[in-house]
Design a protein around this motif. Structure first.
Motif, mmCIF file in Angstrom:
data_model
loop_
_atom_site.group_PDB
_atom_site.id
_atom_site.type_symbol
_atom_site.label_atom_id
_atom_site.label_comp_id
_atom_site.label_asym_id
_atom_site.label_seq_id
_atom_site.Cartn_x
_atom_site.Cartn_y
_atom_site.Cartn_z
ATOM 1 N N GLU A 227 0.303 4.081 0.543
ATOM 2 C CA GLU A 227 0.299 5.133 1.661
ATOM 3 C C GLU A 227 0.860 4.905 2.998
ATOM 4 O O GLU A 227 1.681 5.460 3.530
ATOM 5 N N ASN B 23 0.874 -1.361 0.085
ATOM 6 C CA ASN B 23 -0.006 -0.092 0.120
ATOM 7 C C ASN B 23 0.769 1.253 0.002
ATOM 8 O O ASN B 23 1.650 1.486 0.985
ATOM 9 N N SER C 192 -14.222 2.085 12.028
ATOM 10 C CA SER C 192 -14.863 2.265 10.746
ATOM 11 C C SER C 192 -13.700 1.841 9.729
ATOM 12 O O SER C 192 -14.104 1.658 8.474
ATOM 13 N N TYR C 193 -12.440 2.081 10.085
ATOM 14 C CA TYR C 193 -11.618 1.763 8.772
ATOM 15 C C TYR C 193 -11.635 0.079 8.307
ATOM 16 O O TYR C 193 -11.507 -0.229 7.521
ATOM 17 N N THR C 194 -11.793 -0.547 9.439
ATOM 18 C CA THR C 194 -11.664 -2.104 9.437
ATOM 19 C C THR C 194 -13.259 -2.528 8.856
ATOM 20 O O THR C 194 -13.319 -3.071 7.854
ATOM 21 N N LEU D 232 -3.614 11.905 -1.992
ATOM 22 C CA LEU D 232 -2.685 11.229 -2.905
ATOM 23 C C LEU D 232 -3.497 9.991 -3.504
ATOM 24 O O LEU D 232 -3.336 10.035 -4.749
ATOM 25 N N GLY E 168 2.215 16.259 9.228
ATOM 26 C CA GLY E 168 1.144 16.539 8.524
ATOM 27 C C GLY E 168 0.517 15.190 7.855
ATOM 28 O O GLY E 168 -0.651 15.131 7.465
ATOM 29 N N LEU E 169 1.349 14.229 7.790
ATOM 30 C CA LEU E 169 0.785 13.113 7.233
ATOM 31 C C LEU E 169 -0.068 12.401 8.290
ATOM 32 O O LEU E 169 -1.021 11.743 7.802
ATOM 33 N N LYS E 170 0.040 12.612 9.518
ATOM 34 C CA LYS E 170 -0.863 12.016 10.335
ATOM 35 C C LYS E 170 -2.317 12.875 10.423
ATOM 36 O O LYS E 170 -3.120 12.145 11.075
ATOM 37 N N ILE E 171 -2.211 13.832 9.942
ATOM 38 C CA ILE E 171 -3.447 14.631 10.363
ATOM 39 C C ILE E 171 -4.681 13.979 9.462
ATOM 40 O O ILE E 171 -4.398 13.553 8.325
ATOM 41 N N GLY E 172 -6.020 13.790 10.254
ATOM 42 C CA GLY E 172 -7.015 13.419 9.353
ATOM 43 C C GLY E 172 -7.401 12.061 9.801
ATOM 44 O O GLY E 172 -8.290 11.314 9.114
ATOM 45 N N ASP E 173 -6.621 11.345 10.385
ATOM 46 C CA ASP E 173 -6.745 9.803 10.676
ATOM 47 C C ASP E 173 -7.886 9.851 11.815
ATOM 48 O O ASP E 173 -7.686 10.521 12.952
ATOM 49 N N ARG F 266 -3.870 9.863 -7.525
ATOM 50 C CA ARG F 266 -3.626 8.532 -8.319
ATOM 51 C C ARG F 266 -5.025 8.050 -9.284
ATOM 52 O O ARG F 266 -4.723 7.779 -10.207
ATOM 53 N N ARG G 185 -2.961 -8.302 8.352
ATOM 54 C CA ARG G 185 -3.344 -8.478 6.886
ATOM 55 C C ARG G 185 -2.581 -7.523 6.117
ATOM 56 O O ARG G 185 -1.998 -6.753 6.510
ATOM 57 N N GLU H 50 -7.958 -0.967 1.736
ATOM 58 C CA GLU H 50 -7.828 -0.151 2.923
ATOM 59 C C GLU H 50 -8.404 1.317 2.592
ATOM 60 O O GLU H 50 -8.013 1.992 1.389
ATOM 61 N N GLU H 51 -8.785 1.902 3.290
ATOM 62 C CA GLU H 51 -9.561 3.657 3.218
ATOM 63 C C GLU H 51 -8.119 4.032 3.489
ATOM 64 O O GLU H 51 -7.520 3.992 4.450
ATOM 65 N N PRO H 52 -7.792 5.159 2.602
ATOM 66 C CA PRO H 52 -6.666 6.130 3.239
ATOM 67 C C PRO H 52 -6.865 6.832 4.271
ATOM 68 O O PRO H 52 -7.918 7.310 4.501
ATOM 69 N N ARG H 53 -5.870 6.813 5.176
ATOM 70 C CA ARG H 53 -5.770 7.492 6.365
ATOM 71 C C ARG H 53 -5.335 8.945 6.170
ATOM 72 O O ARG H 53 -3.896 8.946 5.803
ATOM 73 N N GLY H 54 -5.749 9.795 6.702
ATOM 74 C CA GLY H 54 -5.160 11.453 6.884
ATOM 75 C C GLY H 54 -5.479 11.932 5.719
ATOM 76 O O GLY H 54 -5.599 11.336 4.492
ATOM 77 N N TYR H 55 -5.360 13.277 5.861
ATOM 78 C CA TYR H 55 -5.766 14.116 4.504
ATOM 79 C C TYR H 55 -4.760 14.136 3.445
ATOM 80 O O TYR H 55 -5.235 13.810 2.200
ATOM 81 N N PHE H 56 -3.527 13.723 3.794
ATOM 82 C CA PHE H 56 -2.428 13.801 2.675
ATOM 83 C C PHE H 56 -2.666 12.313 1.914
ATOM 84 O O PHE H 56 -2.682 12.494 0.621
ATOM 85 N N ALA H 57 -2.965 11.196 2.758
ATOM 86 C CA ALA H 57 -3.219 10.037 1.902
ATOM 87 C C ALA H 57 -4.312 10.117 1.384
ATOM 88 O O ALA H 57 -4.394 9.488 -0.007
#
Lengths: 127, 577
Positions: A4, A2, B543-545, B564, A50-55, B568, A127, B554-561
Motif C-alpha cells: 500500500e 508494505n 486509531s491506526y497506531t 486491495l 482517489g488513493l487518498k479517499i477513506g483515510d 490479496r 517503524r 498496518e491497517e490499510p488506509r483509504g478505500y483503495f488500499a
C-alpha cells in the motif's frame, strides 16, 4: 515493506514530478510547455486523490485537501487552454500561456506539500 | 464585588492624601498667575504691556517647575521682575510640598497593601485553568508548591509573613504562582484567591497555627460548599470539629511521619519503592536499607513520639521512650526520664537495642543523639528526624541510616492527594494483607520498566481520550492495556510507563494486568517518564497506531488500499487451502 505504501508513495511523487515537468522552461513560451505533460499531470493527480479517499487519520485529511487543491488548479489550467483564444487547436498566445503555467505552478506547490507531509509522516512513525 | 471595594479603597487613600497638596498648588498658581497678569510691564507698541492670562500661566509653569526659560514673551519691567521673584519662591515651595506628599503617598503602607491585593486578585482572575490555593508558605507549603510546579499545576499562595511572600517571588517555578501577604482566614482574601471559582480544585491550609487552619477550613467551606479542603491538623479535638465541616482531608504530619516510619521498619522494600517513585532518585531499589526488628529506642515523646510509639506497637515492636517531660502516661510504656544523652541512652538499653529514632523537635538534639549513639553502639540502625529544611547539609553529613523530614513527607502526601488521588488507594492496598504479597512483584516490574529516569504521575480518563479505542472496539478490535503500553516505534518494546490503578465504574483495580481490555469508562493512574507519557497520549489519539500496536501490522488506509488488501487476502486463501 508494505504494498500500500509503495503504491501510495509512487503516485504522490509521480504527480509532483509530472507537474515539475510541465512548468519548467520559460514561463510564456508555448514551446517549453507540452499539453500532453499537463494532461498526464492532471490524470495522475486525480488518481492520487482517489488513493487518498477513506483515510480517517488527521494527516490523511490534510493530504486529501492538498490533493483537491492541485486537482482544482490543474483542471483550471486545462480549461483555460481548452476554452480561451481558439481552444487547443492553435498555439496559445503570451497571456494565455502565462495563465496556464501560473495555475500549474499553484498545483506544484500543493503537490510539494503533499510529498513533504508523506515524508515527514513516514519519518515520524519510525517503524 | 471584591474588586470594586478594593478600587474604592485605593482611590479613597489617594484622594485623602493628595487633597491638601492639590489645593496648595491650585492656590499658588492662582495667586501667581493673577498677579503676573495684573502687574504692568514695559510700555510697548501695544500699550500697557501687561501679560495676558495665557502668557502668565506659561511663565508661571516654567518658573515654578524650575525650568526657567527667561523673560518671555518680552523683557520684564522691574515691577514684573519683583513679582516673578515672589512667584519663583512660592511656586518651588508648593511643588516641593506636593511632590513630598506624593512620595509619602506611594510609600503609604495601606495603599501598598491595597494595591498588592488588587494585583493579586487580578492575576488570580487571569488564571484560566484549574488551580490550588495554598495557605501558609512554610517548609511544607514551599515543598508542595515546588511539587505542583513540577507537575505544571498552578497554585495561589497566601501567607501572613512578608518574608515568605518575598521568598515566593524569588522561586524559579515553571509557572507563575501569585502570592499575597495577608491573613488567609479573612474571607475577602480567600475570595481574592479564587476560592469561589469552579476552577479552584482545593484549598490547602498549612499555617503553623491550628486555629487559623480551622478558621480557613470553615471559611472556605462556607464560601464554596463543593471545594475540596486539605487541612493540616494535629489534635484530636480539631479533627472532630473538622469532620463536621465536611469533605475535609485531614493531614496530620506526625501521624503520616509515624506511618511512614512504620512502613520503613516493617516493609522496607515498599518504603524504598514509594520513596523512589515520588522523587528520591538516590534511593537504591536493589538494596534498600532494612531496619532490623527488635527493641527500638524512641527519643522524644511529644505528639510525634506518641504517634510513632502507637504505630510500632500495632506491629508488636518493643519500644523504650527517652523523654525529659513529666507527663502522665500509661503504665505499659517503658520509659526513661531525662534528655537523651549518654547516660539516659545507656539506661534505656542502647547496647541491646536494634534501632533508635532521634525524633525530637530540635535538630541539634537529634544530631547530638546520633553522635552519642554512634559512640555507645555503632551497629544500631538510626532513624533521624530533620525538622528544618535548611539543615539539610548537616544531616546528610551525619550518616544516619534513614533521614525523615516531616515537612517533606507531608508535602509529598498532599501532592499525591491533589495530583494523583488514586495513588493513595494503592498505598492503602499495598499495606493490606492481600497487597503486601504483591510488593515484590511491583518493585520487580518497576525495575524492569524504568531505566533510571525520573517518573511522574498522571491520571488519564478514557472517557475523553478513548474515542479511538471505542471506535476500534466497535469494529471488533479490542484494545488491551498491554497494547496501549507498547511503543509505537516498535511494538515489541515497552514504553517506560507503569499502570498503577485502573478505576472502572467505582471499583478500583490495583496494579492492573496487561491483558485487561480497556473501555471508555476507565480512569487510569499511570506513572512513567515524560516522553513515554507523550508517546502514550499520541498513540491513544490515532486509531491506526492502536491497530498496529494490537495486531502488529498496518491497517490499510483509504478505500483503495482496503479493497486491495481484501483482494490479496482473497487471492491468498485458495492458495493456502
Amino acid at each position: 515493506m508494505n504494498l500500500e505504501k509503495i503504491i501510495f508513495g509512487f503516485f504522490i511523487v509521480l504527480a509532483l514530478t509530472l507537474n515539475v515537468g510541465f512548468v519548467v522552461g520559460e514561463l510564456a513560451n508555448p514551446g517549453h510547455h507540452s499539453l500532453w505533460m499537463l494532461f498526464a499531470a492532471l490524470l495522475v493527480s486525480l488518481l492520487t486523490t482517489g488513493l487518498k479517499i477513506g483515510d480517517r487519520s488527521q494527516i490523511g485529511a490534510v493530504l486529501l485537501s492538498t490533493s483537491l487543491v492541485s486537482n482544482l488548479q490543474l483542471i483550471l489550467a486545462v480549461s483555460v487552454w481548452a476554452v480561451l483564444e481558439g481552444g487547443m487547436d492553435v498555439v496559445p498566445g503570451h497571456d494565455k500561456m502565462v495563465a496556464i503555467v501560473s495555475l500549474a505552478y499553484g498545483a506544484l506547490v500543493a503537490n510539494g506539500v503533499s510529498v513533504l507531509m508523506l515524508v515527514s509522516d513516514t519519518l515520524m512513525s519510525r517503524r | 464585588m471584591a474588586a470594586t471595594s478594593e478600587l474604592d479603597r485605593v482611590s479613597a487613600i489617594i484622594l485623602r492624601n493628595m487633597r491638601t497638596p492639590f489645593l496648595v498648588l491650585l492656590a499658588t498658581y492662582a495667586i501667581g498667575i493673577t498677579g503676573m497678569a495684573l502687574i504692568p510691564g514695559e510700555e510697548g507698541a501695544e500699550g500697557h504691556g501687561r501679560m495676558n492670562l495665557y502668557h502668565a500661566f506659561y511663565f508661571f509653569t516654567y518658573s515654578a517647575t524650575t525650568t526657567g526659560f527667561g523673560e518671555i514673551p518680552r523683557a520684564f519691567s522691574d515691577a514684573q521682575r519683583l513679582w516673578a521673584t515672589i512667584c519663583l519662591y512660592i511656586g518651588v515651595i508648593a511643588w516641593l510640598y506636593a511632590i513630598g506628599s506624593f512620595i509619602r503617598l506611594i510609600q503609604h503602607p495601606e495603599l501598598l497593601t491595597a494595591l498588592a491585593e488588587r494585583r493579586f486578585a487580578r492575576s488570580v482572575q487571569r488564571i484560566s485553568h484549574p488551580f490550588f490555593i495554598i495557605c501558609g508558605f512554610g517548609d511544607t507549603g514551599s515543598l508542595l508548591a515546588r511539587g505542583l510546579s513540577e507537575n505544571y499545576c498552578t497554585a495561589v499562595v497566601i501567607d501572613s509573613d512578608t518574608e515568605r511572600i518575598k521568598a515566593l517571588g524569588l522561586r524559579d517555578y515553571r509557572i507563575s504562582m501569585p502570592g499575597l501577604c495577608a491573613d488567609a482566614s479573612v474571607p475577602k482574601h480567600l475570595i481574592d484567591a479564587g476560592v469561589t471559582r469552579t476552577d479552584c480544585r482545593a484549598v490547602v491550609t498549612l499555617t503553623p497555627s491550628e486555629d487559623t487552619n480551622l478558621k480557613i477550613a470553615v471559611m472556605a467551606r462556607t464560601l464554596n460548599p463543593s471545594v475540596r479542603i486539605v487541612c493540616r491538623s494535629t489534635t484530636q479535638q480539631n479533627r472532630e470539629y473538622l469532620e463536621t465541616v465536611g469533605e475535609v482531608t485531614i493531614v496530620d504530619p506526625y501521624e503520616i511521619f509515624a506511618r511512614q516510619l512504620r512502613t520503613a521498619i516493617c516493609t522496607p522494600l515498599l518504603y524504598a519503592w514509594e520513596d523512589w517513585l515520588v522523587g528520591a532518585l538516590s534511593t537504591d531499589l536493589e538494596k534498600p536499607p532494612v531496619p532490623p526488628l527488635g527493641k527500638w529506642i524512641l527519643c522524644g515523646y511529644g505528639r510525634m513520639g506518641k504517634a510513632i510509639s502507637s504505630a510500632l506497637k500495632e506491629r508488636d515492636i518493643e519500644t523504650v521512650v527517652v523523654d525529659p517531660d513529666q507527663v502522665p502516661t500509661d503504665s505499659e510504656l517503658h520509659r526513661v526520664m531525662g534528655r537523651a544523652g549518654t547516660s539516659t541512652l545507656r539506661e534505656a538499653g542502647i547496647e541491646d537495642a536494634v534501632g533508635i529514632v532521634a525524633g525530637t523537635d530540635c535538630d541539634e538534639d537529634n544530631l547530638g543523639i546520633l553522635l552519642s549513639t554512634r559512640k555507645l553502639n555503632p551497629l544500631v540502625f538510626s532513624v533521624v528526624r530533620q525538622n528544618h529544611h535548611e539543615n539539610e547539609l548537616a544531616f546528610s553529613g551525619a550518616r544516619a541510616n534513614l533521614i525523615m523530614q516531616p515537612s517533606l513527607i507531608t508535602a509529598r502526601r498532599i501532592l499525591l492527594a491533589l495530583t494523583a488521588p488514586l495513588f493513595l488507594d494503592l498505598r492503602i492496598y499495598l499495606r493490606s494483607i492481600e497487597g503486601r504479597a504483591r510488593i515484590g512483584e511491583v518493585v520487580d516490574r518497576t525495575e524492569r520498566i524504568f531505566t533510571g529516569r525520573r517518573p511522574r504521575f498522571w491520571t488519564l480518563s478514557l472517557a475523553s481520550a478513548g474515542t479511538a479505542i471505542v471506535s476500534l472496539q466497535r469494529r471488533g478490535v479490542p484494545i488491551t492495556l498491554g497494547d496501549v503500553l507498547r511503543s509505537p516505534v516498535d511494538r515489541t518494546r515497552r514504553l517506560e510507563v507503569l499502570p498503577l490503578v485502573l478505576q472502572r465504574r467505582g471499583t478500583s483495580i490495583m496494579l492492573p494486568d496487561d491483558g485487561l481490555e480497556l473501555t471508555d469508562t476507565d480512569t487510569i493512574l499511570f506513572c512513567g517518564t515524560v516522553p513515554a507519557g507523550r508517546m502514550l497520549a499520541s498513540s491513544l489519539q490515532n486509531s491506526y497506531t492502536l491497530y498496529y500496536l494490537h495486531t502488529g501490522h498496518e491497517e490499510p488506509r483509504g478505500y483503495f488500499a482496503f479493497w486491495l488488501a481484501k483482494q490479496r487476502r482473497a487471492g491468498d486463501r485458495p492458495a493456502r487451502s
